[in-house]
Design an enzyme around this catalytic site. Structure first.
Site, PDB file in Angstrom:
ATOM      1  N   ASP A   8       0.875  -1.151   0.000  1.00 41.38           N
ATOM      2  CA  ASP A   8       0.000   0.000   0.000  1.00 41.38           C
ATOM      3  C   ASP A   8       0.930   1.224   0.000  1.00 41.38           C
ATOM      4  O   ASP A   8       2.111   1.102   0.331  1.00 41.38           O
ATOM      5  CB  ASP A   8      -0.874  -0.036   1.264  1.00 41.38           C
ATOM      6  CG  ASP A   8      -1.718   1.202   1.415  1.00 41.38           C
ATOM      7  OD1 ASP A   8      -2.291   1.657   0.411  1.00 41.38           O
ATOM      8  OD2 ASP A   8      -1.800   1.727   2.552  1.00 41.38           O
ATOM      9  N   LEU A   9       0.420   2.376  -0.366  1.00 43.88           N
ATOM     10  CA  LEU A   9       1.269   3.576  -0.399  1.00 43.88           C
ATOM     11  C   LEU A   9       0.971   4.539   0.766  1.00 43.88           C
ATOM     12  O   LEU A   9       1.827   4.780   1.627  1.00 43.88           O
ATOM     13  CB  LEU A   9       1.070   4.308  -1.738  1.00 43.88           C
ATOM     14  CG  LEU A   9       1.785   5.656  -1.858  1.00 43.88           C
ATOM     15  CD1 LEU A   9       3.287   5.486  -1.971  1.00 43.88           C
ATOM     16  CD2 LEU A   9       1.272   6.437  -3.069  1.00 43.88           C
ATOM     17  N   ASP A  10      -0.270   5.042   0.774  1.00 45.10           N
ATOM     18  CA  ASP A  10      -0.640   6.077   1.749  1.00 45.10           C
ATOM     19  C   ASP A  10      -0.616   5.516   3.164  1.00 45.10           C
ATOM     20  O   ASP A  10      -1.387   4.614   3.495  1.00 45.10           O
ATOM     21  CB  ASP A  10      -2.035   6.622   1.431  1.00 45.10           C
ATOM     22  CG  ASP A  10      -2.117   7.269   0.057  1.00 45.10           C
ATOM     23  OD1 ASP A  10      -1.217   8.061  -0.268  1.00 45.10           O
ATOM     24  OD2 ASP A  10      -3.074   6.977  -0.684  1.00 45.10           O
ATOM     25  N   THR A  16       1.062  10.257   3.621  1.00 48.71           N
ATOM     26  CA  THR A  16      -0.076  10.867   2.922  1.00 48.71           C
ATOM     27  C   THR A  16      -1.432  10.499   3.514  1.00 48.71           C
ATOM     28  O   THR A  16      -2.416  11.183   3.231  1.00 48.71           O
ATOM     29  CB  THR A  16      -0.031  10.500   1.428  1.00 48.71           C
ATOM     30  OG1 THR A  16       0.448   9.148   1.318  1.00 48.71           O
ATOM     31  CG2 THR A  16       0.878  11.423   0.653  1.00 48.71           C
ATOM     32  N   LYS A  44      -9.737   5.054   5.820  1.00 49.78           N
ATOM     33  CA  LYS A  44      -8.372   4.719   5.378  1.00 49.78           C
ATOM     34  C   LYS A  44      -8.390   3.584   4.362  1.00 49.78           C
ATOM     35  O   LYS A  44      -9.001   2.538   4.601  1.00 49.78           O
ATOM     36  CB  LYS A  44      -7.511   4.305   6.569  1.00 49.78           C
ATOM     37  CG  LYS A  44      -7.056   5.468   7.433  1.00 49.78           C
ATOM     38  CD  LYS A  44      -6.065   4.967   8.480  1.00 49.78           C
ATOM     39  CE  LYS A  44      -6.022   5.866   9.689  1.00 49.78           C
ATOM     40  NZ  LYS A  44      -5.393   5.209  10.836  1.00 49.78           N
ATOM     41  N   GLY A  45      -7.732   3.788   3.244  1.00 50.68           N
ATOM     42  CA  GLY A  45      -7.629   2.750   2.215  1.00 50.68           C
ATOM     43  C   GLY A  45      -8.787   2.703   1.243  1.00 50.68           C
ATOM     44  O   GLY A  45      -8.728   2.028   0.222  1.00 50.68           O
ATOM     45  N   ARG A  48     -11.792   7.093  -3.509  1.00 46.52           N
ATOM     46  CA  ARG A  48     -12.279   8.466  -3.373  1.00 46.52           C
ATOM     47  C   ARG A  48     -13.817   8.532  -3.290  1.00 46.52           C
ATOM     48  O   ARG A  48     -14.372   9.129  -2.369  1.00 46.52           O
ATOM     49  CB  ARG A  48     -11.767   9.303  -4.547  1.00 46.52           C
ATOM     50  CG  ARG A  48     -11.903  10.797  -4.343  1.00 46.52           C
ATOM     51  CD  ARG A  48     -11.372  11.571  -5.530  1.00 46.52           C
ATOM     52  NE  ARG A  48     -10.012  11.180  -5.893  1.00 46.52           N
ATOM     53  CZ  ARG A  48      -9.393  11.580  -7.005  1.00 46.52           C
ATOM     54  NH1 ARG A  48     -10.001  12.387  -7.850  1.00 46.52           N
ATOM     55  NH2 ARG A  48      -8.158  11.164  -7.262  1.00 46.52           N
ATOM     56  N   SER A 115      -2.148   0.449  -4.322  1.00 44.94           N
ATOM     57  CA  SER A 115      -2.745   1.628  -3.696  1.00 44.94           C
ATOM     58  C   SER A 115      -4.068   1.943  -4.367  1.00 44.94           C
ATOM     59  O   SER A 115      -4.174   1.864  -5.597  1.00 44.94           O
ATOM     60  CB  SER A 115      -1.801   2.827  -3.849  1.00 44.94           C
ATOM     61  OG  SER A 115      -2.476   4.018  -3.477  1.00 44.94           O
ATOM     62  N   ALA A 116      -5.046   2.330  -3.563  1.00 49.29           N
ATOM     63  CA  ALA A 116      -6.342   2.743  -4.107  1.00 49.29           C
ATOM     64  C   ALA A 116      -6.262   4.116  -4.756  1.00 49.29           C
ATOM     65  O   ALA A 116      -7.211   4.562  -5.404  1.00 49.29           O
ATOM     66  CB  ALA A 116      -7.385   2.763  -2.999  1.00 49.29           C
ATOM     67  N   SER A 117      -5.120   4.791  -4.563  1.00 42.44           N
ATOM     68  CA  SER A 117      -5.049   6.199  -4.969  1.00 42.44           C
ATOM     69  C   SER A 117      -4.668   6.403  -6.425  1.00 42.44           C
ATOM     70  O   SER A 117      -3.665   5.892  -6.908  1.00 42.44           O
ATOM     71  CB  SER A 117      -4.040   6.938  -4.098  1.00 42.44           C
ATOM     72  OG  SER A 117      -3.876   8.261  -4.577  1.00 42.44           O
ATOM     73  N   ASN A 119      -3.604   9.114  -7.311  1.00 42.93           N
ATOM     74  CA  ASN A 119      -2.459  10.017  -7.205  1.00 42.93           C
ATOM     75  C   ASN A 119      -1.150   9.286  -6.908  1.00 42.93           C
ATOM     76  O   ASN A 119      -0.107   9.938  -6.757  1.00 42.93           O
ATOM     77  CB  ASN A 119      -2.711  11.044  -6.098  1.00 42.93           C
ATOM     78  CG  ASN A 119      -3.858  11.981  -6.438  1.00 42.93           C
ATOM     79  OD1 ASN A 119      -3.827  12.666  -7.466  1.00 42.93           O
ATOM     80  ND2 ASN A 119      -4.889  12.007  -5.610  1.00 42.93           N
ATOM     81  N   LYS A 146     -10.822  -1.670  -1.918  1.00 43.49           N
ATOM     82  CA  LYS A 146     -10.644  -2.244  -0.581  1.00 43.49           C
ATOM     83  C   LYS A 146     -11.894  -1.938   0.251  1.00 43.49           C
ATOM     84  O   LYS A 146     -12.422  -0.840   0.116  1.00 43.49           O
ATOM     85  CB  LYS A 146      -9.403  -1.609   0.101  1.00 43.49           C
ATOM     86  CG  LYS A 146      -8.101  -1.856  -0.650  1.00 43.49           C
ATOM     87  CD  LYS A 146      -6.963  -1.032  -0.033  1.00 43.49           C
ATOM     88  CE  LYS A 146      -5.733  -1.101  -0.937  1.00 43.49           C
ATOM     89  NZ  LYS A 146      -4.589  -0.303  -0.429  1.00 43.49           N
ATOM     90  N   GLU A 170       0.103  -2.976   4.880  1.00 44.08           N
ATOM     91  CA  GLU A 170      -1.034  -2.060   4.976  1.00 44.08           C
ATOM     92  C   GLU A 170      -1.075  -1.296   6.295  1.00 44.08           C
ATOM     93  O   GLU A 170      -0.694  -1.822   7.331  1.00 44.08           O
ATOM     94  CB  GLU A 170      -2.333  -2.889   4.912  1.00 44.08           C
ATOM     95  CG  GLU A 170      -2.904  -3.050   3.529  1.00 44.08           C
ATOM     96  CD  GLU A 170      -3.517  -1.775   2.974  1.00 44.08           C
ATOM     97  OE1 GLU A 170      -3.724  -0.816   3.743  1.00 44.08           O
ATOM     98  OE2 GLU A 170      -3.773  -1.730   1.766  1.00 44.08           O
ATOM     99  N   ASP A 171      -1.614  -0.079   6.246  1.00 40.82           N
ATOM    100  CA  ASP A 171      -1.848   0.679   7.479  1.00 40.82           C
ATOM    101  C   ASP A 171      -3.334   0.755   7.821  1.00 40.82           C
ATOM    102  O   ASP A 171      -3.694   1.336   8.841  1.00 40.82           O
ATOM    103  CB  ASP A 171      -1.322   2.114   7.344  1.00 40.82           C
ATOM    104  CG  ASP A 171      -2.135   2.911   6.341  1.00 40.82           C
ATOM    105  OD1 ASP A 171      -2.411   2.388   5.248  1.00 40.82           O
ATOM    106  OD2 ASP A 171      -2.513   4.058   6.656  1.00 40.82           O
TER     107      ASP A 171
HETATM  108  C1  BG6 Z   1      -6.011   5.318  -0.473  1.00 47.21           C
HETATM  109  C2  BG6 Z   1      -6.104   6.210   0.737  1.00 47.21           C
HETATM  110  O1  BG6 Z   1      -4.695   4.898  -0.633  1.00 47.21           O
HETATM  111  O2  BG6 Z   1      -6.404   6.011  -1.636  1.00 47.21           O
HETATM  112  C3  BG6 Z   1      -7.501   6.784   0.851  1.00 47.21           C
HETATM  113  O3  BG6 Z   1      -5.792   5.467   1.888  1.00 47.21           O
HETATM  114  C4  BG6 Z   1      -7.891   7.488  -0.439  1.00 47.21           C
HETATM  115  O4  BG6 Z   1      -7.536   7.701   1.927  1.00 47.21           O
HETATM  116  C5  BG6 Z   1      -7.744   6.504  -1.604  1.00 47.21           C
HETATM  117  O5  BG6 Z   1      -9.238   7.945  -0.381  1.00 47.21           O
HETATM  118  C6  BG6 Z   1      -8.073   7.146  -2.953  1.00 47.21           C
HETATM  119  O6  BG6 Z   1      -7.124   8.145  -3.226  1.00 47.21           O
HETATM  120  P1  BG6 Z   1      -7.229   9.208  -4.381  1.00 47.21           P
HETATM  121  O7  BG6 Z   1      -5.885   9.900  -4.331  1.00 47.21           O
HETATM  122  O8  BG6 Z   1      -7.458   8.479  -5.669  1.00 47.21           O
HETATM  123  O9  BG6 Z   1      -8.351  10.108  -4.059  1.00 47.21           O
HETATM  124 MG    MG Z   2      -2.965   3.152   3.402  1.00 46.15          MG
END
Ligand code: BG6
Ligand code: MG
Length: 219
Positions: A8-10, A16, A44-45, A48, A115-117, A119, A146, A170-171
């Protein structure tokens, strides 16, 4: 035996998770939804749009907005989040993480990012780890986020490994549930109560070493 690690990243590689929390807190205030620790931990995780739905639901407002309004709120949160991450540098990699990655690669383990992000690639660039993560699950291609296991199943597939040969790091409780659902070894970083479903728990990334993992797995 473990052959691959899926990260996982964040909140695992860098801080982050804190910035996501701040940006959601600000939006919750604007929406008139009470911000609680359990809401913060539950987000968390989580992706968006799912995060926004959880916040609206917590305030009993899940039927109050159109899809377009929801997208506008999610975009606003992301714009705030992007401001918070804009000054990140390689100094923001959590303690011990780079050393752990270097050790893994030197010893022939393979690594991927789950990572779910959306970004994540931007953050990896900021913190100087883009070259480490050439295998990234694109969260835009997932049917479920997740705690569904899909992202960790895919994290093993892109390493060409069976799940049993992989550990996920994972956190978040939602992330640990996803790893467990994918039948991989779950390593939680953070609070032992929050992450009690994890196979192995370390309170901080500085404890993340192969020696410590092997010692915990032997128990
Ligand atoms: C996860 C974070 O890694 O990514 C969440 O833990 C976040 O908090 C999710 O909502 C989605 O991220 P993003 O950057 O696509 O909005
Ligand atoms: Mg995380």
């Amino acid at each position: 035996d473990l052959k691959g690690f899926i990260f996982d990243l964040d909140g695992v590689i860098t801080g982050t998770a804190k910035f996501h929390g701040q940006a959601w807190h600000q939006l919750a205030d604007e929406l008139g939804v009470t911000w609680t620790e359990s809401l913060a931990n539950g987000l968390k995780g989580v992706s968006r749009m799912d995060s926004l739905e959880m916040i609206l639901k917590a305030g009993g407002k899940e039927n109050d907005y159109t899809e377009a309004e929801k997208v506008a709120y999610a975009t606003k949160k992301n714009d705030n989040y992007l401001k918070l991450i804009s000054n990140m540098t390689p100094a923001d990699v959590f303690p011990g993480v780079k050393e752990f990655l270097d050790d893994l690669l030197a010893k022939g383990y393979v690594i991927s990012l789950a990572s779910a992000s959306k970004n994540a690639p931007t953050i990896l660039k900021h913190i100087g780890l883009s070259d480490y993560f050439t295998k990234i699950v694109d969260p835009a291609t997932l049917s479920k986020g997740k705690p569904d296991p899909e992202i960790y199943t895919r994290g093993a597939e892109i390493l060409n490994l069976p799940p049993e040969a992989c550990a996920g790091v994972e956190d978040a409780a939602a992330g640990v549930a996803a790893i467990n659902g994918a039948h991989e070894t779950s390593i939680g970083i953070g609070d032992a109560n929050e992450l009690s479903a994890a196979d192995i728990i370390f309170s901080e990334t500085s404890a993340l070493t192969l020696a410590n993992i092997e010692a915990q797995m032997a128990k």
